[in-house]
Design a protein around this motif. Structure first.
Motif, PDB file in Angstrom:
ATOM      1  N   VAL A 562      56.700  46.463  33.216  1.00 37.09           N
ATOM      2  CA  VAL A 562      55.907  45.212  32.813  1.00 37.09           C
ATOM      3  C   VAL A 562      55.184  45.370  34.049  1.00 37.09           C
ATOM      4  CG1 VAL A 562      55.006  42.787  32.702  1.00 37.09           C
ATOM      5  CG2 VAL A 562      56.937  43.301  31.309  1.00 37.09           C
ATOM      6  N   THR A 563      53.374  46.277  33.832  1.00 39.23           N
ATOM      7  CA  THR A 563      52.698  45.562  34.759  1.00 39.23           C
ATOM      8  C   THR A 563      50.828  45.288  34.338  1.00 39.23           C
ATOM      9  OG1 THR A 563      53.120  48.162  35.927  1.00 39.23           O
ATOM     10  CG2 THR A 563      51.240  47.652  35.938  1.00 39.23           C
ATOM     11  N   TYR A 564      50.565  44.236  35.119  1.00 41.34           N
ATOM     12  CA  TYR A 564      49.826  44.175  35.148  1.00 41.34           C
ATOM     13  C   TYR A 564      48.587  44.793  35.833  1.00 41.34           C
ATOM     14  CZ  TYR A 564      52.291  39.733  34.079  1.00 41.34           C
ATOM     15  OH  TYR A 564      53.171  38.961  33.538  1.00 41.34           O
ATOM     16  N   VAL A 565      47.444  44.821  35.480  1.00 44.11           N
ATOM     17  CA  VAL A 565      45.949  45.230  35.675  1.00 44.11           C
ATOM     18  C   VAL A 565      45.187  44.649  35.645  1.00 44.11           C
ATOM     19  CG1 VAL A 565      44.830  47.194  36.021  1.00 44.11           C
ATOM     20  CG2 VAL A 565      46.660  47.540  35.210  1.00 44.11           C
ATOM     21  N   ALA A 566      44.116  43.849  36.333  1.00 47.00           N
ATOM     22  CA  ALA A 566      43.212  42.998  36.680  1.00 47.00           C
ATOM     23  C   ALA A 566      41.539  43.921  36.393  1.00 47.00           C
ATOM     24  CB  ALA A 566      43.507  41.901  37.479  1.00 47.00           C
ATOM     25  N   ILE A 567      40.757  44.357  35.296  1.00 47.41           N
ATOM     26  CA  ILE A 567      39.206  44.719  35.734  1.00 47.41           C
ATOM     27  C   ILE A 567      38.296  43.601  36.058  1.00 47.41           C
ATOM     28  CG2 ILE A 567      38.225  46.535  34.139  1.00 47.41           C
ATOM     29  CD1 ILE A 567      41.069  47.192  34.807  1.00 47.41           C
ATOM     30  N   ARG A 568      37.716  44.269  37.008  1.00 50.23           N
ATOM     31  CA  ARG A 568      36.658  43.194  37.206  1.00 50.23           C
ATOM     32  C   ARG A 568      35.296  43.139  36.059  1.00 50.23           C
ATOM     33  NH1 ARG A 568      35.309  44.670  43.181  1.00 50.23           N
ATOM     34  NH2 ARG A 568      33.293  45.089  42.916  1.00 50.23           N
ATOM     35  N   PRO A 569      35.071  42.535  36.325  1.00 46.24           N
ATOM     36  CA  PRO A 569      33.305  42.581  34.740  1.00 46.24           C
ATOM     37  C   PRO A 569      32.561  43.432  34.772  1.00 46.24           C
ATOM     38  CG  PRO A 569      33.551  40.402  35.668  1.00 46.24           C
ATOM     39  CD  PRO A 569      34.358  41.655  36.481  1.00 46.24           C
ATOM     40  N   ASP A 570      32.263  44.673  36.744  1.00 48.84           N
ATOM     41  CA  ASP A 570      31.217  45.378  36.800  1.00 48.84           C
ATOM     42  C   ASP A 570      32.184  46.680  36.269  1.00 48.84           C
ATOM     43  OD1 ASP A 570      33.265  45.587  38.758  1.00 48.84           O
ATOM     44  OD2 ASP A 570      32.314  45.575  40.707  1.00 48.84           O
ATOM     45  N   GLY A 571      33.836  46.595  35.649  1.00 45.38           N
ATOM     46  CA  GLY A 571      34.368  48.053  35.368  1.00 45.38           C
ATOM     47  C   GLY A 571      35.162  48.929  36.988  1.00 45.38           C
ATOM     48  N   VAL A 572      36.032  48.231  37.496  1.00 46.86           N
ATOM     49  CA  VAL A 572      36.319  48.062  38.641  1.00 46.86           C
ATOM     50  C   VAL A 572      37.324  48.006  38.208  1.00 46.86           C
ATOM     51  CG1 VAL A 572      36.980  48.056  41.047  1.00 46.86           C
ATOM     52  CG2 VAL A 572      34.357  48.517  40.119  1.00 46.86           C
ATOM     53  N   VAL A 573      38.595  48.385  39.031  1.00 50.33           N
ATOM     54  CA  VAL A 573      39.879  47.391  38.816  1.00 50.33           C
ATOM     55  C   VAL A 573      40.494  46.632  40.030  1.00 50.33           C
ATOM     56  CG1 VAL A 573      42.595  48.234  39.266  1.00 50.33           C
ATOM     57  CG2 VAL A 573      41.558  49.604  37.947  1.00 50.33           C
ATOM     58  N   GLY A 574      40.248  45.385  39.989  1.00 47.72           N
ATOM     59  CA  GLY A 574      40.539  44.392  40.871  1.00 47.72           C
ATOM     60  C   GLY A 574      42.290  44.874  41.161  1.00 47.72           C
ATOM     61  N   MET A 583      48.961  38.946  40.612  1.00 45.60           N
ATOM     62  CA  MET A 583      47.806  38.832  39.155  1.00 45.60           C
ATOM     63  C   MET A 583      47.289  37.504  40.625  1.00 45.60           C
ATOM     64  SD  MET A 583      46.450  40.884  37.939  1.00 45.60           S
ATOM     65  CE  MET A 583      47.212  41.993  38.948  1.00 45.60           C
ATOM     66  N   GLN A 584      48.024  36.019  40.937  1.00 52.19           N
ATOM     67  CA  GLN A 584      47.751  35.279  40.781  1.00 52.19           C
ATOM     68  C   GLN A 584      47.083  35.393  42.597  1.00 52.19           C
ATOM     69  OE1 GLN A 584      51.342  32.389  40.369  1.00 52.19           O
ATOM     70  NE2 GLN A 584      50.612  31.298  39.434  1.00 52.19           N
ATOM     71  N   ARG A 585      47.507  35.869  42.613  1.00 47.91           N
ATOM     72  CA  ARG A 585      47.068  36.150  44.269  1.00 47.91           C
ATOM     73  C   ARG A 585      45.986  37.468  44.160  1.00 47.91           C
ATOM     74  NH1 ARG A 585      49.657  41.220  48.465  1.00 47.91           N
ATOM     75  NH2 ARG A 585      48.063  41.378  49.619  1.00 47.91           N
ATOM     76  N   TYR A 586      45.528  37.837  43.559  1.00 49.97           N
ATOM     77  CA  TYR A 586      44.660  38.484  43.224  1.00 49.97           C
ATOM     78  C   TYR A 586      43.759  37.852  42.769  1.00 49.97           C
ATOM     79  CZ  TYR A 586      40.630  40.939  41.237  1.00 49.97           C
ATOM     80  OH  TYR A 586      39.651  41.443  40.261  1.00 49.97           O
ATOM     81  N   PHE A 587      43.112  36.566  41.992  1.00 47.28           N
ATOM     82  CA  PHE A 587      42.143  35.817  41.500  1.00 47.28           C
ATOM     83  C   PHE A 587      42.836  35.108  42.666  1.00 47.28           C
ATOM     84  CE2 PHE A 587      43.620  37.259  37.176  1.00 47.28           C
ATOM     85  CZ  PHE A 587      42.099  37.616  37.141  1.00 47.28           C
ATOM     86  N   GLU A 588      43.852  34.073  43.348  1.00 49.35           N
ATOM     87  CA  GLU A 588      43.604  33.059  44.282  1.00 49.35           C
ATOM     88  C   GLU A 588      42.127  33.976  45.315  1.00 49.35           C
ATOM     89  OE1 GLU A 588      47.340  32.035  45.087  1.00 49.35           O
ATOM     90  OE2 GLU A 588      47.229  30.707  43.074  1.00 49.35           O
ATOM     91  N   THR A 589      42.699  35.223  45.457  1.00 52.92           N
ATOM     92  CA  THR A 589      41.694  35.600  47.173  1.00 52.92           C
ATOM     93  C   THR A 589      40.394  35.518  46.532  1.00 52.92           C
ATOM     94  OG1 THR A 589      43.638  36.698  47.878  1.00 52.92           O
ATOM     95  CG2 THR A 589      41.748  37.927  47.784  1.00 52.92           C
ATOM     96  N   LEU A 590      39.985  36.009  45.261  1.00 50.69           N
ATOM     97  CA  LEU A 590      39.346  36.146  45.111  1.00 50.69           C
ATOM     98  C   LEU A 590      38.326  34.458  44.852  1.00 50.69           C
ATOM     99  CD1 LEU A 590      36.985  38.448  42.925  1.00 50.69           C
ATOM    100  CD2 LEU A 590      38.146  37.721  41.187  1.00 50.69           C
TER     101      LEU A 590
END
Length: 596
Positions: A562-574, A583-590
């Motif tokens: 399994v690999t999680y990839v978050a893509i920002r609304p501006d089309g950048v790999v978040g 992913m939880q860490r990424y969104f919480e940091t955001l």
């Protein structure tokens, strides 16, 4: 998630209705934010002006739902026809490198469009969203508070203020797209670092020519002396005038003098310029701000940076300012993130713009010669050389693939997260050196998110239909892709997603897509946890039959199931992560604005 504060019902005030301001307004309006757009002019500019739309910009426009309209009014780039001394024998040369075939690109090349027609299409789109431009209106001054901006706006007539017609606009934030001479930057007290070179001039305008083919971008003369170019556009008989060179005379800007200049350089009295409109002189003014925001007031486009038209980076960079800014502002407005997130607008865009100025200035100096050391050096990243090699027109006009802007990245940003193997990452210092390119040979967080051909599964009958990953991108929310090795991994995925769906999917922060490697995998029953999410339309199931997505996202060498990839609304790999905790860490940091 926090609830929206009362002040968040206020509009966002956009100052200026050029491409950058219009894109910002469209993006915000689509996210449900009330917007007011003021424009000092009472009529809109009809000049061709900026003509190049780069692939990265076209992708952003597609996320906003306006790319099809733009494609209808634009044409693909034409090769150069450089004419010899007889004015009739051309040497053909390509305008720029293409994208190559390393990835799938929805827009593999730039497009040529009249800026006037482009702006008209954007205004029409914005009007369909319910927002009309408030023309003949200008910003007088403003005051910032903790939770709002109070801006004084007045009506103008024929460029003069109309006494008594003033209004105070209370707004959540203010976006200044009011150009290099705009009032906002000066009131913020932000220095405009750079240099003006009055002697470096380019004559531009609209030319209507009935008997010149549109197969090429035509150029006569020598740019190291004086040259005259005619760039074809889609509108019948319309070309853009481009005259430049140190020996270019100072001429009146009427059609008769434009004709005489053309004939004197080209020797082609058989090519008839029927009309020349919106003719003006551009003079080199290459500058940028050291930061693009103060509090709730943000600078985008020429208000924050201005540069040579060589390379076609200016209008494109301004619109990318707008998309970088607006998705973050939307998160803050809707209570999904703290105001600290807005600091990352400058943090991400300033290094990119500094490198853009360096690249476009290098092209400019090929044509006009390089200056000695000046204040410009601090803006474009190094002392200028005094070398002035003799180069021909083809070398001056050749554009590297870099200028397609597909390599623009934010790898150093505090709100991107890379948790995979160190072998695909580079140090923070390395990635800052090349915000227009790639710091390593592997895709990583902060890069443009590639597209790939896929199939989407209709879960009611398990049939599939073709689609692309970019189809799932838009300015409204993130896209969270979960790459799985097989249906056997779905049990784990379903359990892990329980921890993120309430906060991140139900809240509208992200969509959710699970990607399987083979269509044969969908015949097996889905785990109940995944089936429930699908039944409630909280996820889409995609098939990567040709492993194209795994390849362009550099997952083909990864054994993780399994690999999680978050893509920002501006089309950048978040973010990239091997588990849901990343992913939880990424969104919480955001949400915390990268300041945790």
């Amino acid at each position: 998630m926090s609830s929206p504060h009362m002040s968040q019902q206020l509009p966002v005030l956009v100052i200026g209705a050029g491409p950058t301001g219009l894109v910002a307004a469209i993006s915000l309006t689509r996210t449900g934010i009330p917007v007011r757009v003021i424009e000092k002019r009472d009529t809109f500019h009809g000049g061709v002006r900026g003509t190049g739309l780069m692939p990265r910009t076209l992708e952003a426009l597609s996320f906003l739902g306006v790319a099809d309209e733009v494609m209808d009014i634009s044409i693909q780039p034409k090769s150069f026809a450089f004419y010899g001394p007889d004015g009739r024998t051309p040497k053909l040369a390509p305008w720029s490198e293409g994208c190559g075939d390393a990835q799938f690109y929805p827009f593999p090349e730039s497009r040529a469009v009249s800026q006037a027609e482009f702006e008209e299409a954007l205004r029409a789109h914005l009007q369909r969203l319910g927002v009309c431009i408030e023309s003949s209106s200008e910003l007088v001054d403003f005051e910032q508070f903790d939770d709002k901006v109070s801006a004084r706006v007045r009506r103008v007539s024929d460029g003069e203020a109309s006494p008594g017609l003033e209004e105070t606009v209370e707004c959540f934030a203010m976006i200044a797209a009011d150009g290099a001479r705009g009032r906002t930057r000066r009131q913020l007290g932000i220095p405009f670092i750079g240099q003006t070179k009055e002697e470096d001039r380019i004559l531009t305008g609209n030319a209507y020519i009935p008997n010149l083919n549109k197969h090429h971008w035509h150029m006569w003369g020598n740019m190291k002396q004086k040259a005259f170019g005619l760039k074809p556009l889609k509108t019948e008989n319309l070309f853009q005038i481009q005259a430049l060179g140190p020996e270019l005379p100072h001429i009146p800007l009427d059609v008769d003098h434009v004709r005489k200049l053309f004939y004197s350089i080209s020797g082609r009295d058989d090519i008839v310029i029927d009309a020349a409109q919106w003719v003006s002189e551009w003079r080199a003014n290459i500058r940028m701000c050291e930061k693009f925001s103060v509090g709730r007031v943000f600078l985008i486009g020429d208000a924050a940076h201005c540069h040579s038209p060589f390379g076609g980076q200016g209008m494109n960079s301004g619109m990318q300012d707008a998309v970088n800014l607006t998705w973050k502002l939307a998160m803050v407005y809707h209570g999904q993130a703290s105001m600290g997130l807005m600091e990352t607008y400058s943090e991400e865009r300033v290094p990119v713009i500094a490198e853009m100025l360096s690249l476009s200035s290098a092209l400019h100096f090929k044509a006009f010669g390089k200056p000695g050391a000046s204040a410009l050096d601090g803006a474009v990243g190094g002392p200028a050389s005094r070398e002035n090699r003799q180069v021909d027109n083809a070398e001056i006009m050749r554009r590297p693939k870099t200028l397609l802007q597909l390599g623009v990245n934010y790898r150093w940003s505090p709100v991107v997260l890379e948790t995979r193997s160190a072998s695909i990452t580079t140090s923070s210092d390395d990635v800052k050196k090349d915000p227009y390119g790639a710091g390593s040979d592997k895709l990583r967080a902060g890069d443009r998110a590639p597209d790939a051909k896929m199939s989407v599964v209709r879960l009611t009958d398990r049939t599939t239909q073709p689609i692309t990953l970019h189809h799932h991108f838009n300015m409204l929310k993130h896209a969270l892709f979960v790459f799985t090795s097989s249906t056997a991994a779905l049990e784990r995925v379903g359990e892990e997603l329980k921890t993120v769906v309430p906060d991140f999917v139900d809240s509208g922060l992200t969509s959710l897509e699970i990607i399987l490697p083979k269509a044969t995998e969908i015949s097996a029953p889905l785990p109940s946890s995944v089936a429930d999410l699908a039944k409630n339309e909280k996820l889409a199931l995609l098939i990567d039959e040709e492993a194209e997505a795994r390849r362009v996202y550099d997952l083909s060498y990864v054994d993780d199931e399994v690999t999680y990839v978050a893509i920002r609304p501006d089309g950048v790999v978040g973010a990239f992560s091997g588990d849901v905790l990343g992913m939880q860490r990424y969104f919480e940091t955001l949400i915390l604005g990268g300041r945790n």
